[in-house]
Motif scaffolding. Structure first.
Motif, PDB file in Angstrom:
ATOM      1  N   ARG A 167       0.838  -1.209   0.000  1.00 52.34           N
ATOM      2  CA  ARG A 167       0.000   0.000   0.000  1.00 52.34           C
ATOM      3  C   ARG A 167       0.869   1.255   0.000  1.00 52.34           C
ATOM      4  O   ARG A 167       0.649   2.181  -0.788  1.00 52.34           O
ATOM      5  CB  ARG A 167      -0.907  -0.015   1.233  1.00 52.34           C
ATOM      6  CG  ARG A 167      -1.807   1.203   1.365  1.00 52.34           C
ATOM      7  CD  ARG A 167      -2.546   1.154   2.693  1.00 52.34           C
ATOM      8  NE  ARG A 167      -1.605   1.178   3.824  1.00 52.34           N
ATOM      9  CZ  ARG A 167      -1.975   0.979   5.087  1.00 52.34           C
ATOM     10  NH1 ARG A 167      -3.236   0.716   5.387  1.00 52.34           N
ATOM     11  NH2 ARG A 167      -1.070   1.030   6.057  1.00 52.34           N
ATOM     12  N   GLU A 170       2.869   1.683  -3.213  1.00 48.92           N
ATOM     13  CA  GLU A 170       2.038   2.234  -4.288  1.00 48.92           C
ATOM     14  C   GLU A 170       2.063   3.758  -4.266  1.00 48.92           C
ATOM     15  O   GLU A 170       2.061   4.411  -5.315  1.00 48.92           O
ATOM     16  CB  GLU A 170       0.605   1.723  -4.128  1.00 48.92           C
ATOM     17  CG  GLU A 170      -0.335   2.093  -5.275  1.00 48.92           C
ATOM     18  CD  GLU A 170      -0.011   1.358  -6.565  1.00 48.92           C
ATOM     19  OE1 GLU A 170      -0.461   1.809  -7.627  1.00 48.92           O
ATOM     20  OE2 GLU A 170       0.701   0.330  -6.495  1.00 48.92           O
ATOM     21  N   GLU A 174       3.243   6.179  -7.383  1.00 52.50           N
ATOM     22  CA  GLU A 174       2.434   7.283  -7.907  1.00 52.50           C
ATOM     23  C   GLU A 174       3.274   8.552  -8.023  1.00 52.50           C
ATOM     24  O   GLU A 174       3.110   9.342  -8.972  1.00 52.50           O
ATOM     25  CB  GLU A 174       1.228   7.508  -7.008  1.00 52.50           C
ATOM     26  CG  GLU A 174       0.182   6.402  -7.084  1.00 52.50           C
ATOM     27  CD  GLU A 174      -0.934   6.573  -6.071  1.00 52.50           C
ATOM     28  OE1 GLU A 174      -0.890   7.569  -5.299  1.00 52.50           O
ATOM     29  OE2 GLU A 174      -1.844   5.736  -6.030  1.00 52.50           O
ATOM     30  N   ARG A 183       5.650   4.149 -13.742  1.00 51.17           N
ATOM     31  CA  ARG A 183       5.753   3.628 -12.378  1.00 51.17           C
ATOM     32  C   ARG A 183       7.068   2.901 -12.152  1.00 51.17           C
ATOM     33  O   ARG A 183       7.635   2.947 -11.067  1.00 51.17           O
ATOM     34  CB  ARG A 183       4.575   2.669 -12.106  1.00 51.17           C
ATOM     35  CG  ARG A 183       3.224   3.339 -12.067  1.00 51.17           C
ATOM     36  CD  ARG A 183       2.099   2.346 -12.319  1.00 51.17           C
ATOM     37  NE  ARG A 183       2.167   1.192 -11.450  1.00 51.17           N
ATOM     38  CZ  ARG A 183       1.682   1.136 -10.210  1.00 51.17           C
ATOM     39  NH1 ARG A 183       1.090   2.208  -9.702  1.00 51.17           N
ATOM     40  NH2 ARG A 183       1.767   0.042  -9.498  1.00 51.17           N
TER      41      ARG A 183
END
Length: 441
Positions: A167, A170, A174, A183
């Motif tokens: 999480r 990520e 971003e 990415r």
């Protein structure tokens, strides 16, 4: 001896012979007492869970005890280093970024520093470009360590940590997408600087991340550090002391978890790291638990570095002034996002014939690099990442070879695993944090 035709004979002190024949492994022949003196050979991998990628471990077991371990690599071989010999120097950035795919910005920075050293333009790299490189590398170090703690916890049974680690990772990806457009596999750091500047919205997101991440680290520690099963699976497991690390060239968090504060950002500074305030976390136990603590501490130190880098960003160019080297970053892209803009084409066509010829040669060949060879090492998430670059004076590398920490560190796995339990092979191997994209480059 190839892995596909693996065959070996081992003679014990009792005079018995154990043979493994066939394609990979088929039969283990024991002596006359198979119950009391039985050894079997099994494959662990190649698959992602338990071996952190397409790594194959050949284990010789006596019960659940590992008597011998052999690492077999090459299942992800990409030939990147060889392919670079057929591309120009700038295109090399798009190749090396795919090696250690969890640390692409380190691959790119090490390569760019080597090319810049060959060109003799180290002093021409702008302050903003250097600061952006530090910013991006430290964000990348955080994201890499997050993947490590998430996947290692999953492999030892703490499935919920996988969710939390990915999480937060990520969030970092971003940020990368805002800055580089991608990415992963960015080809963002290039010889001469970086491909484009950091937008204001990315800075805002980075500052939000700096506020968020310390709270998340506290959650990780609350979830794992006092958990009895986690302690049992990590403490006194996969032990490798500083002497063993030095004997096998092991670097990075594994070496620092054995008590030696060796970090190239401090001992052999680059990109201005000597002007930043940060500590080098160490531990003394040299086990999986120590490597876990070191990596969490390194995330905190990277957060400090990211904050300093953001505060240092001052307006200015992000690429050297030499248009031969800076050319790819100075193209004007068309409205379709692919071809050159009409204004750019008109500018080139409207100049002299010599300018048009020069532009065409630059597009097709790239710039030339003076003959010579250099070695540049940087501190990547897994240890010393080194680039040995050789130029024969042409527009393409004669040779580029990486000293990849995943490949070097893997040779320590037998020393860590032999004599222990098969379950501890997973913990010990995971604590090395191997990424097979870098190992099988």
């Amino acid at each position: 001896m190839s892995a596909s035709n693996y065959a070996t004979e081992r003679e014990t002190a009792e005079g018995k012979v154990f043979t493994v024949t066939g394609g990979d492994w088929d039969v283990v022949l024991s002596g006359t007492d198979p119950i009391n003196d039985e050894r079997i050979v099994v494959n662990m991998g190649p698959q992602h869970p338990s071996t952190h990628g397409v790594l194959r471990l050949v284990l010789e077991l006596e019960g659940e005890t590992v008597r011998e371990l052999r690492s077999v690599v090459g299942y992800l071989h990409t030939g990147i280093e060889k392919n670079m010999e057929f591309r120009n120097w700038v295109q090399g950035s798009a190749f090396v970024t795919r090696m250690d795919y969890l640390a692409p910005l380190f691959n790119e920075t090490a390569y760019s520093l080597a090319v810049e050293k060959l060109l003799g333009i180290e002093e021409q790299i702008t302050e903003r470009a250097t600061t952006i490189r530090v910013l991006m590398m430290e964000l990348n170090r955080i994201s890499s360590h997050l993947v490590w703690v998430a996947t290692t916890a999953m492999e030892l049974g703490a499935i919920n940590m996988m969710l939390y680690g990915f999480r937060e990772r990520e969030y970092v990806l971003e940020i990368f997408e805002l800055i580089t457009g991608l990415r992963m596999n960015h080809a963002y750091v290039r010889p001469g600087g970086v491909a484009q500047d950091v937008p204001d919205e990315a800075i805002t997101k980075i500052r939000d991340f700096l506020k968020l991440m310390p709270k998340k680290l506290a959650e990780y520690e609350k979830m794992l550090s006092g958990q009895p099963i986690w302690l049992e699976r990590t403490q006194n497991v996969g032990v490798l002391d500083a002497t063993g690390c030095l004997a096998m060239g092991v670097t990075g968090p594994v070496l620092r978890s054995a008590g030696l504060a060796w970090d190239l950002r401090k001992t052999m500074p680059y990109c201005g790291y000597e002007t930043y305030e940060f500590d080098v976390p160490t531990h003394t136990d040299g086990d999986v638990w120590g490597r876990y603590l070191v990596r969490l501490a390194e995330i905190r130190e990277s957060l400090k570095l990211v904050e300093q880098a953001v505060d240092r960003l001052r307006p200015g160019p992000v690429m050297v002034a030499d248009r031969k080297i800076a050319w790819p970053a100075q193209l004007a892209i068309g409205v379709d996002g692919m071809g050159n803009s009409l204004e750019h084409v008109a500018k080139i066509m409207g100049q002299s014939m010599e300018s048009l010829i020069h532009h065409f040669k630059l597009v097709t060949e790239g710039f030339r690099v003076p003959p010579g060879q250099v070695y540049v090492g940087i501190e990547a998430p897994r240890g010393e990442l080194g680039v040995h670059a050789v130029s024969d004076g042409g527009t393409r590398p004669y040779r580029v070879h990486y000293r990849e920490p995943s490949f070097v560190n893997l040779q320590a796995l037998p020393a860590m695993a032999e004599g222990g339990l098969i379950a501890d092979v997973i913990a010990g191997g995971a604590s090395l944090d191997p990424v097979m994209g870098g190992c099988d480059r």
